[in-house]
Write an enzyme that holds these catalytic residues in place. Structure first.
Site, PDB file in Angstrom:
ATOM      1  N   HIS A 196       0.877  -1.179   0.000  1.00  0.00           N
ATOM      2  CA  HIS A 196       0.000   0.000   0.000  1.00  0.00           C
ATOM      3  C   HIS A 196       0.917   1.232   0.000  1.00  0.00           C
ATOM      4  O   HIS A 196       2.030   1.177   0.530  1.00  0.00           O
ATOM      5  CB  HIS A 196      -0.826  -0.059   1.292  1.00  0.00           C
ATOM      6  CG  HIS A 196      -1.916   0.953   1.429  1.00  0.00           C
ATOM      7  ND1 HIS A 196      -1.670   2.260   1.782  1.00  0.00           N
ATOM      8  CD2 HIS A 196      -3.264   0.842   1.302  1.00  0.00           C
ATOM      9  CE1 HIS A 196      -2.836   2.910   1.859  1.00  0.00           C
ATOM     10  NE2 HIS A 196      -3.809   2.072   1.567  1.00  0.00           N
ATOM     11  N   CYS A 230      -4.794   2.552  -3.695  1.00  0.00           N
ATOM     12  CA  CYS A 230      -3.591   3.026  -3.003  1.00  0.00           C
ATOM     13  C   CYS A 230      -2.425   2.064  -3.177  1.00  0.00           C
ATOM     14  O   CYS A 230      -1.617   1.878  -2.262  1.00  0.00           O
ATOM     15  CB  CYS A 230      -3.841   3.267  -1.515  1.00  0.00           C
ATOM     16  SG  CYS A 230      -5.033   4.540  -1.187  1.00  0.00           S
ATOM     17  N   GLN A 250      -4.660  -4.954   6.875  1.00  0.00           N
ATOM     18  CA  GLN A 250      -5.674  -5.909   6.381  1.00  0.00           C
ATOM     19  C   GLN A 250      -5.717  -7.159   7.245  1.00  0.00           C
ATOM     20  O   GLN A 250      -6.791  -7.696   7.542  1.00  0.00           O
ATOM     21  CB  GLN A 250      -5.369  -6.318   4.929  1.00  0.00           C
ATOM     22  CG  GLN A 250      -5.583  -5.214   3.910  1.00  0.00           C
ATOM     23  CD  GLN A 250      -7.034  -4.782   3.813  1.00  0.00           C
ATOM     24  OE1 GLN A 250      -7.956  -5.579   3.974  1.00  0.00           O
ATOM     25  NE2 GLN A 250      -7.242  -3.503   3.566  1.00  0.00           N
ATOM     26  N   ASP A 255       3.009  -4.625   8.001  1.00  0.00           N
ATOM     27  CA  ASP A 255       1.798  -3.821   7.799  1.00  0.00           C
ATOM     28  C   ASP A 255       0.601  -4.771   7.979  1.00  0.00           C
ATOM     29  O   ASP A 255       0.309  -5.583   7.105  1.00  0.00           O
ATOM     30  CB  ASP A 255       1.812  -3.200   6.397  1.00  0.00           C
ATOM     31  CG  ASP A 255       0.524  -2.436   6.096  1.00  0.00           C
ATOM     32  OD1 ASP A 255      -0.411  -2.485   6.915  1.00  0.00           O
ATOM     33  OD2 ASP A 255       0.452  -1.812   5.019  1.00  0.00           O
ATOM     34  N   LYS A 280     -10.550  -0.453  10.078  1.00  0.00           N
ATOM     35  CA  LYS A 280     -10.730  -1.688   9.298  1.00  0.00           C
ATOM     36  C   LYS A 280     -11.022  -2.874  10.216  1.00  0.00           C
ATOM     37  O   LYS A 280     -11.441  -3.922   9.754  1.00  0.00           O
ATOM     38  CB  LYS A 280      -9.487  -1.966   8.441  1.00  0.00           C
ATOM     39  CG  LYS A 280      -9.285  -0.908   7.363  1.00  0.00           C
ATOM     40  CD  LYS A 280      -8.156  -1.227   6.413  1.00  0.00           C
ATOM     41  CE  LYS A 280      -7.932  -0.015   5.512  1.00  0.00           C
ATOM     42  NZ  LYS A 280      -6.764  -0.181   4.635  1.00  0.00           N
TER      43      LYS A 280
HETATM   44  C1  LIG Z   1      -5.779   0.548   4.544  1.00  0.00           C
HETATM   45  C2  LIG Z   1      -4.374   0.100   4.482  1.00  0.00           C
HETATM   46  C3  LIG Z   1      -3.341   0.888   4.973  1.00  0.00           C
HETATM   47  C4  LIG Z   1      -3.539   2.282   5.491  1.00  0.00           C
HETATM   48  O1  LIG Z   1      -4.491   2.346   6.504  1.00  0.00           O
HETATM   49  P1  LIG Z   1      -4.842   3.824   7.072  1.00  0.00           P
HETATM   50  O2  LIG Z   1      -5.990   3.599   7.964  1.00  0.00           O
HETATM   51  O3  LIG Z   1      -5.228   4.638   5.845  1.00  0.00           O
HETATM   52  O4  LIG Z   1      -3.634   4.332   7.704  1.00  0.00           O
HETATM   53  C5  LIG Z   1      -2.064   0.387   4.918  1.00  0.00           C
HETATM   54  N1  LIG Z   1      -1.812  -0.825   4.433  1.00  0.00           N
HETATM   55  C6  LIG Z   1      -2.785  -1.629   3.967  1.00  0.00           C
HETATM   56  C7  LIG Z   1      -2.434  -2.994   3.480  1.00  0.00           C
HETATM   57  C8  LIG Z   1      -4.093  -1.193   3.963  1.00  0.00           C
HETATM   58  O5  LIG Z   1      -5.060  -1.984   3.490  1.00  0.00           O
END
Ligand SMILES: *Cc1c(COP(=O)(O)O)cnc(C)c1O
Length: 410
Positions: A127, A368, A207, A204, A230
């Site tokens: 992302h 993104c 998800q 990260d 999320k």
């Molecule tokens: C949504 C997402 C982000 C960013 O999340 P934010 O709430 O916008 O900071 C980063 N990495 C992944 C894989 C995402 O799906």
């Protein structure tokens, strides 16, 4: 027949008031969960209760309400620490979102540990939030950004990863789960290899946190970020997990109230973890709301959520394949319930607009993750991302809407 372990999606749906919405005269089919998930009543109620009966600033007051708000805030941190398998609550730093967690590591850990000639290793499926902070760091330091390649199916090339790891690799920053392709990366092996090469690992988990059980100690990652909105929680709250020793050794990032232990005009000294990284009044209600969200998913059970979503994924994959001219994007062997696709002769944006008329919310665009689009040679995809409250009937509604789009565009 219902059993004690049956996944009662009807009961779960009843907890999410927004799912009763009507869109263009049709029942809402919400399939944009990779962008943000909906919130259960249990979270909404906690937010309302907090402002109605506990609102005060934390950590400072001797008065009753401040004590109460502080207790709720601390409890939320404890719950989240338990949920991700942290060794200690002080390893859980509240941030605004996943993006802020990554920026915190890039700027605090990164500026102190990455120098000219060093390398930062990310993957081809990141992302933008896990690309740009490292580009900024590399530009500032004269370091270089290297990228683990991926296959057409959307699986990382682990041999190439092994070759890219070297004495210059300072940090490997990789997603647990691709928001475009649904790919679940083999993190445990990757983390072991990175550590063997002397690199630190940031995961990260934006998800992963709502699709799979996560245990940061079992993974042995150095840093892990997630984002509350999320994970069925509020917006504006996220978490940076860091191993205590790493966080202790890092300089503060933002300066201000709460993050200091003493301040004079000559110098200041820093507060203990996690407060050293929490400058200013935190998102108190957000943290408490996220604690409630974690309680909610824990009560349903992350393993059961994962198993149910895997059934939906299998059903959805088969169902989408019946649509003429539809090509799935992201066909990794291990994936979560994210279905990206393109359709012959129909721009994803038009597709999104047509299915919206049928009440179906999907996302279209680059999600993104522009480098994923470049790698696959497509400008955009349509993406249906499924969460625990989605059903087979909703997938049928999507597929039927796509058939309608097919008719419109021929
Ligand atoms: C949504 C997402 C982000 C960013 O999340 P934010 O709430 O916008 O900071 C980063 N990495 C992944 C894989 C995402 O799906």
């Amino acid at each position: 027949m219902a059993t004690a372990t049956a996944f009662d999606v009807t009961a779960i749906r009843a907890d999410f008031p927004i799912l009763g919405t009507t869109v263009h005269g049709k029942p809402l089919v919400y399939l944009d969960n990779a962008a943000t998930t909906q919130k259960p009543r249990q979270v909404l109620q906690v937010l309302a209760d907090y402002y109605e009966s506990s609102n005060a600033n934390v950590h400072r007051g001797v008065h009753y309400l401040s004590g109460r708000a502080s207790d709720l805030f601390d409890l939320a941190r404890d719950r989240i620490a338990r949920f991700i398998g942290a060794a200690d609550s002080k390893e859980v730093v509240f941030t605004r979102n996943a993006t802020e967690g990554i920026n915190l590591v890039a700027q605090s850990w990164g500026r102190a540990n990455v120098a000219a000639g060093d390398e930062v290793l990310i993957s081809a499926m990141e992302h933008h939030s896990n690309i740009v902070p490292w580009q900024l760091l590399c530009a500032e330091k004269g370091a270089s950004l290297r990228v683990i390649p991926m296959s057409d199916a959307g699986e990382l090339d682990l041999e190439a990863f092994g070759r890219l790891l070297g004495p210059r690799t300072k940090i490997v920053a990789v997603t647990a789960l691709s928001n475009v392709l649904g790919t679940v990366n083999p993190l445990a092996d990757m983390i072991q290899a990175a550590h063997a090469a002397g690199a630190v690992v940031l995961v990260d988990g934006a998800q992963a946190a709502y699709h799979l059980p996560v245990h940061v100690q079992a993974l042995d990652c150095d840093f892990f970020v997630l984002t509350g909105h999320k994970l069925y929680g509020p917006t504006g709250i996220g978490v940076l997990y860091g191993k205590a020793a790493r966080l202790e050794a890092m300089p503060p990032w933002q300066g201000g109230g709460d993050m200091i232990s003493s301040v004079t005009f000559e110098r200041s000294t820093w507060n203990v973890l996690p407060y050293k990284f929490e400058a200013g009044t935190p998102n108190i209600s957000g943290a408490i709301g996220l604690g409630a969200a974690v309680d909610y998913v824990t009560s349903v059970g992350m393993e059961r959520i994962q198993a149910y979503e895997q059934e939906l994924l299998a059903y959805g994959t088969e169902a989408l394949r019946t649509v003429p001219g539809l090509v799935l994007v992201g066909t990794a062997a291990r994936k979560a319930s994210i279905l990206s696709f393109v359709m012959d002769g129909i721009h994803p944006h038009d597709l999104g607009t047509i299915v919206d008329r049928e009440g179906v919310a999907i996302r279209t665009g680059h999600h993104c993750a522009q480098p994923v689009m470049d790698r696959l040679g497509i400008p955009a995809t349509a993406r249906a991302s499924l969460a625990m409250y989605n059903t087979r009937e909703e997938i049928d509604a999507l597929v039927s809407a796509l058939h309608t789009a097919r008719k419109v565009f021929g």
